[in-house]
Design a protein around this motif. Structure first.
Motif, short mmCIF file in Angstrom:
data_model
loop_
_atom_site.label_atom_id
_atom_site.label_comp_id
_atom_site.label_asym_id
_atom_site.label_seq_id
_atom_site.Cartn_x
_atom_site.Cartn_y
_atom_site.Cartn_z
N GLY A 32 0.79 -1.22 0.00
CA GLY A 32 0.00 0.00 0.00
C GLY A 32 0.83 1.28 0.00
O GLY A 32 0.29 2.37 -0.14
N ALA A 33 2.14 1.16 0.13
CA ALA A 33 3.00 2.35 0.21
C ALA A 33 2.93 3.18 -1.06
O ALA A 33 2.90 4.41 -0.99
CB ALA A 33 4.44 1.94 0.49
N ASP A 34 2.91 2.54 -2.21
CA ASP A 34 2.87 3.31 -3.46
C ASP A 34 1.45 3.56 -3.93
O ASP A 34 1.20 4.55 -4.62
CB ASP A 34 3.70 2.62 -4.56
CG ASP A 34 3.15 1.27 -4.99
OD1 ASP A 34 2.59 0.57 -4.13
OD2 ASP A 34 3.30 0.92 -6.18
N SER A 35 0.52 2.71 -3.55
CA SER A 35 -0.86 2.87 -3.99
C SER A 35 -1.78 2.04 -3.09
O SER A 35 -1.62 0.82 -3.03
CB SER A 35 -1.00 2.41 -5.45
OG SER A 35 -2.34 2.31 -5.82
N PRO A 36 -2.73 2.68 -2.41
CA PRO A 36 -3.65 1.91 -1.58
C PRO A 36 -4.41 0.84 -2.37
O PRO A 36 -4.71 -0.22 -1.84
CB PRO A 36 -4.61 2.96 -1.02
CG PRO A 36 -3.87 4.25 -1.10
CD PRO A 36 -2.97 4.13 -2.30
N ILE A 37 -4.69 1.12 -3.63
CA ILE A 37 -5.41 0.13 -4.42
C ILE A 37 -4.58 -1.14 -4.61
O ILE A 37 -5.13 -2.23 -4.71
CB ILE A 37 -5.90 0.69 -5.78
CG1 ILE A 37 -6.96 -0.23 -6.36
CG2 ILE A 37 -4.76 0.86 -6.75
CD1 ILE A 37 -7.83 0.42 -7.39
N ALA A 38 -3.26 -1.02 -4.60
CA ALA A 38 -2.40 -2.20 -4.73
C ALA A 38 -2.62 -3.15 -3.56
O ALA A 38 -2.66 -4.37 -3.73
CB ALA A 38 -0.94 -1.78 -4.82
N LEU A 39 -2.75 -2.60 -2.38
CA LEU A 39 -3.00 -3.40 -1.19
C LEU A 39 -4.40 -3.99 -1.21
O LEU A 39 -4.59 -5.19 -1.07
CB LEU A 39 -2.80 -2.54 0.07
CG LEU A 39 -2.98 -3.29 1.39
CD1 LEU A 39 -1.90 -2.92 2.36
CD2 LEU A 39 -4.35 -2.97 1.96
N TRP A 40 -5.39 -3.13 -1.41
CA TRP A 40 -6.77 -3.57 -1.28
C TRP A 40 -7.26 -4.44 -2.43
O TRP A 40 -8.16 -5.26 -2.24
CB TRP A 40 -7.69 -2.37 -1.04
CG TRP A 40 -7.37 -1.77 0.29
CD1 TRP A 40 -6.76 -0.57 0.53
CD2 TRP A 40 -7.56 -2.37 1.57
NE1 TRP A 40 -6.57 -0.38 1.87
CE2 TRP A 40 -7.04 -1.47 2.54
CE3 TRP A 40 -8.11 -3.57 1.99
CZ2 TRP A 40 -7.08 -1.76 3.90
CZ3 TRP A 40 -8.13 -3.85 3.35
CH2 TRP A 40 -7.63 -2.95 4.28
N PRO A 86 -1.44 -3.81 -12.89
CA PRO A 86 -0.26 -2.92 -12.88
C PRO A 86 -0.28 -1.88 -14.00
O PRO A 86 0.19 -0.76 -13.83
CB PRO A 86 0.92 -3.89 -13.05
CG PRO A 86 0.41 -5.19 -12.52
CD PRO A 86 -1.04 -5.22 -12.90
N PHE A 87 -0.84 -2.26 -15.14
CA PHE A 87 -0.93 -1.33 -16.26
C PHE A 87 -2.05 -0.32 -16.07
O PHE A 87 -1.90 0.87 -16.37
CB PHE A 87 -1.12 -2.10 -17.57
CG PHE A 87 -0.02 -3.08 -17.83
CD1 PHE A 87 1.24 -2.66 -18.25
CD2 PHE A 87 -0.22 -4.44 -17.63
CE1 PHE A 87 2.26 -3.55 -18.47
CE2 PHE A 87 0.80 -5.35 -17.85
CZ PHE A 87 2.05 -4.91 -18.28
N LEU A 88 -3.16 -0.78 -15.54
CA LEU A 88 -4.31 0.10 -15.33
C LEU A 88 -4.08 1.12 -14.22
O LEU A 88 -4.56 2.25 -14.30
CB LEU A 88 -5.56 -0.73 -15.02
CG LEU A 88 -6.09 -1.62 -16.13
CD1 LEU A 88 -7.22 -2.49 -15.62
CD2 LEU A 88 -6.54 -0.78 -17.32
N PHE A 89 -3.37 0.71 -13.18
CA PHE A 89 -3.22 1.56 -12.01
C PHE A 89 -1.82 2.13 -11.84
O PHE A 89 -1.56 2.85 -10.88
CB PHE A 89 -3.64 0.80 -10.74
CG PHE A 89 -5.07 0.32 -10.80
CD1 PHE A 89 -6.12 1.22 -10.83
CD2 PHE A 89 -5.35 -1.04 -10.84
CE1 PHE A 89 -7.43 0.78 -10.88
CE2 PHE A 89 -6.66 -1.49 -10.89
CZ PHE A 89 -7.71 -0.59 -10.92
N GLY A 90 -0.90 1.81 -12.76
CA GLY A 90 0.45 2.37 -12.71
C GLY A 90 1.23 1.98 -11.47
O GLY A 90 1.91 2.81 -10.88
N PHE A 91 1.15 0.70 -11.05
CA PHE A 91 1.86 0.25 -9.87
C PHE A 91 3.37 0.37 -10.07
O PHE A 91 3.88 0.26 -11.18
CB PHE A 91 1.53 -1.21 -9.57
CG PHE A 91 0.11 -1.47 -9.14
CD1 PHE A 91 -0.69 -0.47 -8.61
CD2 PHE A 91 -0.43 -2.74 -9.25
CE1 PHE A 91 -1.99 -0.71 -8.22
CE2 PHE A 91 -1.74 -3.00 -8.85
CZ PHE A 91 -2.52 -1.98 -8.34
#
Length: 123
Positions: A32-40, A86-91
């Protein structure tokens, strides 16, 4: 050698193990450090896996309203979502690798899982 050797029972055990990993690992890895959506997204994927596993007609299912074949399709849809995320959200790179590894694991498990036999109509 038969390539699809994972029985539905073994697949079910792997489902709950994978669901636990999807729920716990993002916290341990700090996704979640770079993007909360990555965690959730991972947590939601794990919770969704628990839900449709409980609804699947196999040894670890509770309600058994989904066929094992539908379950395999849902697994592949989850893998596709993990590949696209990763492509949609720019992780960031590390988070992208996490999702690619998770998607790859799902694809391998589905590829190695026995296929349901179609019902034969004898009318």
């Amino acid at each position: 050698m038969k390539l699809q050797f994972l029985t539905p029972t073994l697949h079910g055990a792997l489902d709950y193990t994978a669901a636990a990993a999807l729920i716990v690992l993002p916290f341990l890895l700090g996704l979640g450090a770079d993007s909360p959506i990555a965690l959730w997204l991972s947590v939601a994927g794990g919770a969704g896996l628990v839900l449709y596993s409980l609804l699947t007609d196999y040894a670890f299912g509770a309600a058994r309203v989904l066929s094992y074949g539908v379950h395999l399709v849902l697994d592949l849809l989850a893998a596709a979502a993990f590949l696209a995320a990763p492509f949609l959200f720019g992780f960031a790179a590390f988070t992208s690798y996490y999702y690619f590894v998770m998607a790859g694991g799902v694809i391998v498990v589905v590829a190695l899982s026995e296929r349901p036999t179609p019902a034969i109509d004898e009318s």
